[in-house]
Design a protein around this motif. Structure first.
Motif, mmCIF file in Angstrom:
data_model
loop_
_atom_site.group_PDB
_atom_site.id
_atom_site.type_symbol
_atom_site.label_atom_id
_atom_site.label_comp_id
_atom_site.label_asym_id
_atom_site.label_seq_id
_atom_site.Cartn_x
_atom_site.Cartn_y
_atom_site.Cartn_z
ATOM 1 N N GLY A 192 0.744 -1.258 0.039
ATOM 2 C CA GLY A 192 0.074 -0.143 -0.001
ATOM 3 C C GLY A 192 0.791 1.379 0.265
ATOM 4 N N ARG A 193 0.671 2.105 0.929
ATOM 5 C CA ARG A 193 1.312 3.363 1.101
ATOM 6 C C ARG A 193 2.774 3.296 1.622
ATOM 7 N NH1 ARG A 193 -2.049 7.104 4.800
ATOM 8 N NH2 ARG A 193 -0.089 8.271 4.523
ATOM 9 N N ARG A 194 3.229 2.078 1.871
ATOM 10 C CA ARG A 194 4.574 1.746 2.448
ATOM 11 C C ARG A 194 5.675 1.375 1.079
ATOM 12 N NH1 ARG A 194 3.712 -2.912 6.340
ATOM 13 N NH2 ARG A 194 2.025 -3.498 4.827
ATOM 14 N N MET A 195 4.866 1.682 -0.270
ATOM 15 C CA MET A 195 5.659 1.273 -1.237
ATOM 16 C C MET A 195 5.621 2.620 -1.991
ATOM 17 S SD MET A 195 5.630 -1.296 -4.575
ATOM 18 C CE MET A 195 6.565 -2.794 -3.813
ATOM 19 N N THR A 196 6.818 3.053 -2.440
ATOM 20 C CA THR A 196 6.917 4.287 -3.522
ATOM 21 C C THR A 196 6.607 3.853 -4.745
ATOM 22 O OG1 THR A 196 9.076 4.222 -3.814
ATOM 23 C CG2 THR A 196 8.612 5.267 -1.690
ATOM 24 N N LYS A 197 6.353 5.119 -5.773
ATOM 25 C CA LYS A 197 6.323 4.800 -6.893
ATOM 26 C C LYS A 197 7.563 4.166 -7.479
ATOM 27 C CE LYS A 197 3.337 8.983 -7.477
ATOM 28 N NZ LYS A 197 3.241 10.223 -7.994
ATOM 29 N N GLU A 198 8.555 4.436 -7.312
ATOM 30 C CA GLU A 198 9.875 3.787 -7.834
ATOM 31 C C GLU A 198 10.018 2.287 -7.311
ATOM 32 O OE1 GLU A 198 10.203 6.591 -5.714
ATOM 33 O OE2 GLU A 198 9.690 7.856 -7.569
ATOM 34 N N GLY A 199 8.996 1.697 -6.563
ATOM 35 C CA GLY A 199 8.986 0.402 -6.084
ATOM 36 C C GLY A 199 10.092 0.021 -5.020
ATOM 37 N N VAL A 200 10.096 1.395 -4.038
ATOM 38 C CA VAL A 200 11.072 1.128 -2.629
ATOM 39 C C VAL A 200 10.108 0.924 -1.533
ATOM 40 C CG1 VAL A 200 12.566 1.982 -1.314
ATOM 41 C CG2 VAL A 200 12.798 2.433 -3.718
ATOM 42 N N VAL A 201 10.004 -0.265 -1.050
ATOM 43 C CA VAL A 201 9.273 -0.467 0.340
ATOM 44 C C VAL A 201 10.180 -0.017 1.557
ATOM 45 C CG1 VAL A 201 8.066 -2.331 1.670
ATOM 46 C CG2 VAL A 201 8.614 -2.640 -0.755
ATOM 47 N N ILE A 202 9.135 0.889 2.017
ATOM 48 C CA ILE A 202 9.770 1.534 3.485
ATOM 49 C C ILE A 202 9.097 0.969 4.628
ATOM 50 C CG2 ILE A 202 10.236 3.524 4.627
ATOM 51 C CD1 ILE A 202 9.886 4.921 1.685
ATOM 52 N N ILE A 203 9.903 0.484 5.513
ATOM 53 C CA ILE A 203 9.240 -0.235 6.979
ATOM 54 C C ILE A 203 10.088 0.666 8.103
ATOM 55 C CG2 ILE A 203 9.142 -1.822 8.418
ATOM 56 C CD1 ILE A 203 7.560 -2.794 6.123
ATOM 57 N N ALA A 204 9.201 1.348 8.892
ATOM 58 C CA ALA A 204 9.884 2.011 10.151
ATOM 59 C C ALA A 204 9.488 1.113 11.274
ATOM 60 C CB ALA A 204 8.955 3.615 9.997
ATOM 61 N N ALA A 205 10.500 1.124 12.290
ATOM 62 C CA ALA A 205 10.309 0.301 13.376
ATOM 63 C C ALA A 205 10.733 1.309 14.591
ATOM 64 C CB ALA A 205 10.874 -0.971 13.359
ATOM 65 N N GLN A 206 10.208 1.321 15.548
ATOM 66 C CA GLN A 206 10.691 2.149 16.898
ATOM 67 C C GLN A 206 9.880 1.918 17.873
ATOM 68 O OE1 GLN A 206 9.448 6.368 15.947
ATOM 69 N NE2 GLN A 206 7.424 6.196 16.712
ATOM 70 N N ALA A 207 9.363 0.525 18.048
ATOM 71 C CA ALA A 207 8.889 -0.200 19.168
ATOM 72 C C ALA A 207 9.861 -0.423 20.219
ATOM 73 C CB ALA A 207 7.920 -1.164 18.893
ATOM 74 N N HIS A 208 10.971 -0.616 20.139
ATOM 75 C CA HIS A 208 11.937 -1.080 21.046
ATOM 76 C C HIS A 208 12.964 0.015 21.450
ATOM 77 C CE1 HIS A 208 10.223 -5.188 20.490
ATOM 78 N NE2 HIS A 208 10.437 -5.036 19.078
ATOM 79 N N ARG A 209 13.721 -0.215 22.628
ATOM 80 C CA ARG A 209 14.357 0.948 23.111
ATOM 81 C C ARG A 209 15.834 0.603 22.435
ATOM 82 N NH1 ARG A 209 13.432 3.506 27.950
ATOM 83 N NH2 ARG A 209 15.769 3.259 28.509
ATOM 84 N N THR A 210 16.246 -0.455 21.926
ATOM 85 C CA THR A 210 17.557 -0.585 21.100
ATOM 86 C C THR A 210 17.413 -0.630 19.498
ATOM 87 O OG1 THR A 210 17.464 -2.781 21.445
ATOM 88 C CG2 THR A 210 18.417 -2.031 23.116
ATOM 89 N N ARG A 211 18.476 -0.117 18.913
ATOM 90 C CA ARG A 211 18.730 0.010 17.775
ATOM 91 C C ARG A 211 18.522 -1.551 17.055
ATOM 92 N NH1 ARG A 211 23.535 3.300 14.850
ATOM 93 N NH2 ARG A 211 22.379 5.046 15.512
ATOM 94 N N GLU A 212 19.504 -2.358 17.633
ATOM 95 C CA GLU A 212 19.411 -3.854 17.210
ATOM 96 C C GLU A 212 18.118 -4.447 17.172
ATOM 97 O OE1 GLU A 212 21.645 -2.634 19.661
ATOM 98 O OE2 GLU A 212 23.116 -2.203 18.419
ATOM 99 N N ARG A 213 17.138 -4.245 18.206
ATOM 100 C CA ARG A 213 15.933 -4.911 18.172
ATOM 101 C C ARG A 213 15.048 -4.124 17.122
ATOM 102 N NH1 ARG A 213 13.627 -6.255 23.812
ATOM 103 N NH2 ARG A 213 12.096 -6.939 22.696
ATOM 104 N N ASN A 214 15.148 -2.969 17.063
ATOM 105 C CA ASN A 214 14.350 -2.271 16.053
ATOM 106 C C ASN A 214 14.789 -2.742 14.576
ATOM 107 O OD1 ASN A 214 12.364 -0.611 17.485
ATOM 108 N ND2 ASN A 214 13.967 0.984 17.963
ATOM 109 N N ARG A 215 16.079 -2.984 14.393
ATOM 110 C CA ARG A 215 16.724 -3.595 13.040
ATOM 111 C C ARG A 215 15.966 -4.532 12.651
ATOM 112 N NH1 ARG A 215 22.357 -3.649 13.042
ATOM 113 N NH2 ARG A 215 22.542 -1.641 12.525
ATOM 114 N N GLU A 216 15.985 -5.832 13.897
ATOM 115 C CA GLU A 216 15.573 -7.158 13.623
ATOM 116 C C GLU A 216 13.849 -7.000 13.447
ATOM 117 O OE1 GLU A 216 16.357 -8.906 17.301
ATOM 118 O OE2 GLU A 216 18.614 -9.003 16.783
#
Length: 134
Positions: free
Chosen positions: A56-80
């Motif tokens: 849906g809106r998470r994909m740009t017209k160029e075909g790039v999917v963007i996922i944002a994560a900020q639920a966890h306190r650490t960078r590693e857990r958000n990346r996972e």
């Protein structure tokens, strides 16, 4: 048809997470924005079209999917978390769509039983009414 995320097509940006959290939120960049260039991933057209629908809106017209994560306190857990959600989205897009439902007709016996029960119910209700007045 690749079903795994190619690390060469992934980009990570780290930014400050929003919301409560005190000093940790104000000074550390723990939120991650994961970008996957799905258009360059070599997906077949059916999977890419389904991915576009699911993203849906998470994909740009160029075909790039963007996922944002900020639920966890650490960078590693958000990346996972972001990687897991991206992989889940790709797996869901790779599944074939469910088959269309075929309409079925009720059997003759079930139609007769239904009509008999309706007739019986109507008769019962008619007998409950009081005497007919002339």
């Amino acid at each position: 048809m690749p079903r795994t995320l190619d690390p060469l097509l992934l980009e990570e940006d780290f930014l400050r997470a929003s919301g409560p959290g005190g000093q940790n939120v104000n000074k550390l960049e723990t939120a991650v924005q994961l970008r996957w260039r799905a258009a360059e991933a070599g997906l077949d057209e059916r999977v890419f079209a389904r991915l576009r629908t699911l993203a849906g809106r998470r994909m740009t017209k160029e075909g790039v999917v963007i996922i944002a994560a900020q639920a966890h306190r650490t960078r590693e857990r958000n990346r996972e978390d972001a990687l897991a959600r991206m992989q889940e989205l790709l797996d869901e897009a790779a599944k074939p769509p469910p088959p269309k439902r075929r309409k079925t007709k009720p059997t003759k016996g079930s139609q007769i039983r239904r009509m008999d029960s309706k007739t019986k119910r109507g008769t019962t209700k008619k007998l409950r009414s009081g005497p007919i007045q002339d």
